[in-house]
Design a protein around this motif. Structure first.
Motif, PDB file in Angstrom:
ATOM      1  N   ASP A 120       0.840  -1.195   0.000  1.00  0.00           N
ATOM      2  CA  ASP A 120       0.000   0.000   0.000  1.00  0.00           C
ATOM      3  C   ASP A 120       0.880   1.252   0.000  1.00  0.00           C
ATOM      4  O   ASP A 120       0.678   2.171   0.774  1.00  0.00           O
ATOM      5  N   THR A 121       1.894   1.243  -0.852  1.00  0.00           N
ATOM      6  CA  THR A 121       2.816   2.377  -0.949  1.00  0.00           C
ATOM      7  C   THR A 121       3.025   2.716  -2.415  1.00  0.00           C
ATOM      8  O   THR A 121       2.677   1.930  -3.295  1.00  0.00           O
ATOM      9  N   LYS A 122       3.606   3.862  -2.658  1.00  0.00           N
ATOM     10  CA  LYS A 122       3.988   4.269  -4.009  1.00  0.00           C
ATOM     11  C   LYS A 122       5.304   5.033  -3.938  1.00  0.00           C
ATOM     12  O   LYS A 122       5.409   6.153  -4.367  1.00  0.00           O
ATOM     13  N   GLU A 123       6.319   4.343  -3.394  1.00  0.00           N
ATOM     14  CA  GLU A 123       7.604   4.975  -3.127  1.00  0.00           C
ATOM     15  C   GLU A 123       8.744   4.468  -4.000  1.00  0.00           C
ATOM     16  O   GLU A 123       9.782   5.109  -4.069  1.00  0.00           O
ATOM     17  N   PHE A 124       8.612   3.325  -4.653  1.00  0.00           N
ATOM     18  CA  PHE A 124       9.737   2.724  -5.370  1.00  0.00           C
ATOM     19  C   PHE A 124      10.270   3.608  -6.489  1.00  0.00           C
ATOM     20  O   PHE A 124      11.435   3.537  -6.815  1.00  0.00           O
ATOM     21  N   LEU A 125       9.420   4.422  -7.081  1.00  0.00           N
ATOM     22  CA  LEU A 125       9.874   5.286  -8.166  1.00  0.00           C
ATOM     23  C   LEU A 125      10.143   6.718  -7.713  1.00  0.00           C
ATOM     24  O   LEU A 125      10.363   7.592  -8.539  1.00  0.00           O
ATOM     25  N   ASN A 126      10.159   6.976  -6.405  1.00  0.00           N
ATOM     26  CA  ASN A 126      10.384   8.336  -5.906  1.00  0.00           C
ATOM     27  C   ASN A 126      11.699   8.927  -6.391  1.00  0.00           C
ATOM     28  O   ASN A 126      11.794  10.123  -6.635  1.00  0.00           O
ATOM     29  N   GLU A 127      12.739   8.103  -6.532  1.00  0.00           N
ATOM     30  CA  GLU A 127      14.038   8.632  -6.965  1.00  0.00           C
ATOM     31  C   GLU A 127      14.026   9.044  -8.425  1.00  0.00           C
ATOM     32  O   GLU A 127      14.915   9.743  -8.884  1.00  0.00           O
ATOM     33  N   TYR A 128      13.027   8.607  -9.157  1.00  0.00           N
ATOM     34  CA  TYR A 128      12.915   8.961 -10.571  1.00  0.00           C
ATOM     35  C   TYR A 128      11.847  10.033 -10.711  1.00  0.00           C
ATOM     36  O   TYR A 128      10.670   9.737 -10.687  1.00  0.00           O
ATOM     37  N   GLU A 129      12.264  11.276 -10.838  1.00  0.00           N
ATOM     38  CA  GLU A 129      11.304  12.366 -10.857  1.00  0.00           C
ATOM     39  C   GLU A 129      10.922  12.804 -12.257  1.00  0.00           C
ATOM     40  O   GLU A 129       9.834  13.303 -12.464  1.00  0.00           O
ATOM     41  N   ASP A 130      11.800  12.642 -13.209  1.00  0.00           N
ATOM     42  CA  ASP A 130      11.566  13.195 -14.524  1.00  0.00           C
ATOM     43  C   ASP A 130      11.401  12.073 -15.558  1.00  0.00           C
ATOM     44  O   ASP A 130      12.356  11.389 -15.892  1.00  0.00           O
ATOM     45  N   PHE A 131      10.173  11.877 -16.028  1.00  0.00           N
ATOM     46  CA  PHE A 131       9.883  10.870 -17.031  1.00  0.00           C
ATOM     47  C   PHE A 131       9.596  11.497 -18.398  1.00  0.00           C
ATOM     48  O   PHE A 131       9.079  10.847 -19.275  1.00  0.00           O
ATOM     49  N   SER A 132       9.960  12.756 -18.558  1.00  0.00           N
ATOM     50  CA  SER A 132       9.629  13.463 -19.791  1.00  0.00           C
ATOM     51  C   SER A 132      10.255  12.810 -21.020  1.00  0.00           C
ATOM     52  O   SER A 132       9.692  12.889 -22.125  1.00  0.00           O
ATOM     53  N   HIS A 133      11.396  12.141 -20.857  1.00  0.00           N
ATOM     54  CA  HIS A 133      12.051  11.484 -21.981  1.00  0.00           C
ATOM     55  C   HIS A 133      11.193  10.377 -22.591  1.00  0.00           C
ATOM     56  O   HIS A 133      11.360  10.004 -23.729  1.00  0.00           O
ATOM     57  N   LEU A 134      10.250   9.870 -21.817  1.00  0.00           N
ATOM     58  CA  LEU A 134       9.362   8.803 -22.319  1.00  0.00           C
ATOM     59  C   LEU A 134       8.337   9.329 -23.300  1.00  0.00           C
ATOM     60  O   LEU A 134       7.741   8.572 -24.047  1.00  0.00           O
ATOM     61  N   TYR A 135       8.119  10.631 -23.312  1.00  0.00           N
ATOM     62  CA  TYR A 135       7.053  11.214 -24.132  1.00  0.00           C
ATOM     63  C   TYR A 135       7.581  12.081 -25.277  1.00  0.00           C
ATOM     64  O   TYR A 135       6.849  12.828 -25.867  1.00  0.00           O
ATOM     65  N   GLU A 136       8.878  12.005 -25.541  1.00  0.00           N
ATOM     66  CA  GLU A 136       9.466  12.822 -26.612  1.00  0.00           C
ATOM     67  C   GLU A 136       9.274  12.177 -27.965  1.00  0.00           C
ATOM     68  O   GLU A 136       9.141  11.030 -28.139  1.00  0.00           O
TER      69      GLU A 136
END
Length: 136
Positions: A120-136
């Motif tokens: 019941d958490t959503k912390e594993f991707l906290n270190e990854y803040e910028d996903f903008s490269h996925l939408y270029e």
């Protein structure tokens, strides 16, 4: 602000009680027989971090995909009745953490399988803040 947070906490507690779930949720991975899913499971290890993500489709509005963070691949999906409960609890488009509890099957069995632990958490991707490269 605090009043709104308390209201949301109470609503979540009510939905959690109605769902009958308690965390962590232990379950099996489904739809694992495709070559893509088999390859991803074969490369996985117990304890690998996962993302449990609501990924609706027309015929499967409650479909929940299980993604391996380390492999950046889909391992499979959750069973329908559990998916319905999780969508009702967390809402459409939710993302939560999970871990591989155990890899099952494999030789001499025809397929690999996977037991999961949903958190019941959503912390594993906290270190990854910028996903903008996925939408270029």
């Amino acid at each position: 602000m605090k009043r709104q947070a308390r209201k949301e906490e109470k609503a979540y507690a009510r939905r959690l009680k109605e769902s009958g779930l308690s965390f962590p949720v232990f379950c099996k991975l489904h739809a694992v027989t495709s070559l893509s899913h088999q390859g991803a499971i074969a490369q996985s290890r117990e304890g690998d971090e996962l993302q449990i993500v609501h990924t609706p489709m027309d015929d499967f509005p409650n479909r929940i995909s299980v993604y391996s963070i380390s492999l950046n691949r889909t391992l499979g999906f959750l069973e329908d009745s559990l998916s319905e409960k999780l969508v009702a609890l967390f809402g459409h488009g939710f993302c939560r953490d999970g871990e591989i509890e155990k890899i099952t099957g494999g030789p001499p069995h025809p397929y690999f399988g996977c037991n999961l632990r949903i958190l019941d958490t959503k912390e594993f991707l906290n270190e990854y803040e910028d996903f903008s490269h996925l939408y270029e």
